[in-house]
Design a protein around this motif. Sequence first.
Motif, short mmCIF file in Angstrom:
data_model
loop_
_atom_site.label_atom_id
_atom_site.label_comp_id
_atom_site.label_asym_id
_atom_site.label_seq_id
_atom_site.Cartn_x
_atom_site.Cartn_y
_atom_site.Cartn_z
N ILE B 96 0.85 -1.19 0.00
CA ILE B 96 0.00 0.00 0.00
C ILE B 96 0.88 1.23 0.00
CG2 ILE B 96 -1.76 1.31 1.24
CD1 ILE B 96 -2.57 -1.13 2.69
N GLN B 97 0.63 2.12 -0.95
CA GLN B 97 1.31 3.42 -0.85
C GLN B 97 0.24 4.49 -0.69
OE1 GLN B 97 4.62 4.07 -3.53
NE2 GLN B 97 5.31 1.97 -3.24
N CYS B 98 -0.36 4.95 -1.79
CA CYS B 98 -1.44 5.93 -1.59
C CYS B 98 -2.71 5.25 -1.10
CB CYS B 98 -1.71 6.70 -2.87
SG CYS B 98 -2.69 5.77 -4.07
N GLY B 99 -2.85 3.96 -1.41
CA GLY B 99 -3.97 3.19 -0.90
C GLY B 99 -5.24 3.23 -1.74
N PHE B 100 -5.23 3.99 -2.81
CA PHE B 100 -6.47 4.13 -3.58
C PHE B 100 -6.90 2.82 -4.24
CE2 PHE B 100 -9.40 5.62 -6.83
CZ PHE B 100 -10.14 6.54 -6.12
N CYS B 101 -5.91 2.05 -4.72
CA CYS B 101 -6.24 0.81 -5.41
C CYS B 101 -6.48 -0.34 -4.43
CB CYS B 101 -5.10 0.41 -6.35
SG CYS B 101 -3.61 -0.12 -5.45
N THR B 102 -6.08 -0.13 -3.17
CA THR B 102 -5.99 -1.26 -2.23
C THR B 102 -7.30 -2.01 -1.98
OG1 THR B 102 -4.21 -0.01 -1.19
CG2 THR B 102 -5.00 -1.96 -0.02
N LEU B 132 -5.64 -1.62 -11.47
CA LEU B 132 -4.45 -0.80 -11.74
C LEU B 132 -3.92 -0.18 -10.46
CD1 LEU B 132 -5.58 1.06 -14.99
CD2 LEU B 132 -4.46 -1.15 -14.74
N CYS B 133 -2.59 -0.19 -10.34
CA CYS B 133 -1.94 0.49 -9.22
C CYS B 133 -0.88 1.40 -9.81
CB CYS B 133 -1.29 -0.52 -8.28
SG CYS B 133 -0.35 0.30 -6.96
N ARG B 134 -0.94 2.67 -9.44
CA ARG B 134 0.01 3.63 -10.00
C ARG B 134 1.23 3.79 -9.09
NH1 ARG B 134 0.49 4.41 -14.66
NH2 ARG B 134 0.58 6.67 -14.87
N CYS B 135 1.22 3.16 -7.92
CA CYS B 135 2.29 3.43 -6.96
C CYS B 135 3.29 2.28 -6.78
CB CYS B 135 1.72 3.75 -5.59
SG CYS B 135 0.52 5.07 -5.54
N THR B 136 2.78 1.09 -6.50
CA THR B 136 3.66 0.07 -5.92
C THR B 136 4.53 -0.69 -6.91
OG1 THR B 136 2.02 -1.67 -6.13
CG2 THR B 136 1.97 -0.37 -4.11
N GLY B 137 4.08 -0.77 -8.15
CA GLY B 137 4.82 -1.62 -9.08
C GLY B 137 4.43 -3.08 -8.98
S1 FES Z 1 -1.07 2.18 -3.84
FE1 FES Z 1 -1.48 3.95 -4.94
S2 FES Z 1 -2.53 3.20 -6.66
FE2 FES Z 1 -1.91 1.42 -5.68
#
Ligand code: FES
Lengths: 290, 156
Positions: B96-102, B132-137
């Motif tokens: 989890i980074q921004c958490g939006f996709c979580t 889709l996740c824009r943060c974690t890879g």
């Molecule tokens: S944690 Fe930011 S989009 Fe997946």
Amino acid sequence: MIPVLEIFQPKSVDEICRLLKSNNGDTRIIAGGTDIIPGFHIDSPRFAGIKRLLDLQLVDELKTVSINHQIISIGAAITFSDIITNPVLNSYLPLLVKSSKTIGSTQIRNRATLGGNFINNAPCADSVAPLLVYDAEIKIKSFTSEKIMKLQDFLVKPYATRLNPDEIVTKIMVPVPSTDFVGDFYKLGRRRAVSISRISLAMLMMNEDKIIKEMRIASGAVTPIGTRLYDVEEFAKGKVCNEEAFKEIAIKLGERILAVSGLRWSSEYKIPVVQQVCYQLIKGIERRSL
Amino acid sequence: MKINFTLNSQNVSIEIEPNLRLLDLLRDRFNLTGTKEGCSIGECGACTVIMNSKAVNSCLILAGQCNGAEIITIEGMESDGKLHPLQENFLKSGAIQCGFCTPGMIMSAYALLIEKKNPTDEEIKEAIAGNLCRCTGYKQIIDAVSQSAKEIKINT
Ligand code: FES
Ligand code: FES
């Protein structure tokens, strides 16, 4: 915007036919909704004027698969996820299963249906080319009539079919293919998963003593609608299985597709790719038929 | 119209406008805002919930289609104040980074684990291909799911 509308959840095909009886276009069947709802969202003219939706979720008779007298009948509202796990379809119609796996994401495959794929007649409907090489027919019902039509004849032009407003497609019927056929399906998208197809080809081939006895080819996405390429099939018939013949067939296919689709900005890229895909498909199939 | 369905194991009954999307029903009427809206057209998976044991995009379903369904959202994952192993492992693995996709990611993973106790990495990738996740890879997400599968197996 999703228009203000009523949703009905009929329980049988008879009930649907009754609800569609005097439909002047304001009633629409919704199966998975994976096309209609995004369509509403962008105010697509394809879904303008809808006031009532008939949801197929509770109509179990539209989701079954059965074999009777060498005909496989598939309920039109079967989801792609259910196609992928169905044992009958896996053993008799592997190209349909393979193409179903390439559609959308898990979430989409859990909702989107086989009937919905061709009733909307989008050029990129991935299940159409396999159904065409399998000589699929469809059953159409209304309150007063029932008819059977070849899938190819049903598809008129992009986003248009022969379905009347008072009708529903209930079944897809496919004759059990001869076990002498070996086939394959190929889809080229812009990325590996969750892609919209750019080019897809389905092919069945039957060889005897290194001679092509019968070949069936259908294209998707690269032609305006899914299309059987009968003249290429005719051309291939009787040819000896060798590199040269395979190349000739691939070249012929490219020419034919160009003739059907007309020259487009993308032709310069697509035609050689189609030819290469076709060649590779034939080679792969031949290797597996030995 | 009035609909009845099961929401996170509770029977609920509510009067709705039929053209309300399941996503809006959950967020606006039940205040379950864990389910997110990204693209609204079935591409991003942020709105994924479980409907009758399968992962679906709640932005592509109308509330009028949910009568009798069994729906699980991210809020239904914890039990007795304890996070689900998937939630624990997402936290631990840095998935989890921004958490939006979580929430959507976890619901897709949960649907996979309902079906397959021992998923391979390939199967995990396939199951979350629509998220889709824009943060974690993605790497951390796959690790979190596969770790959870192992733990759930030990505990059952
Ligand atoms: S944690 Fe930011 S989009 Fe997946
Ligand atoms: S918001 Fe539903 S898939 Fe993106």
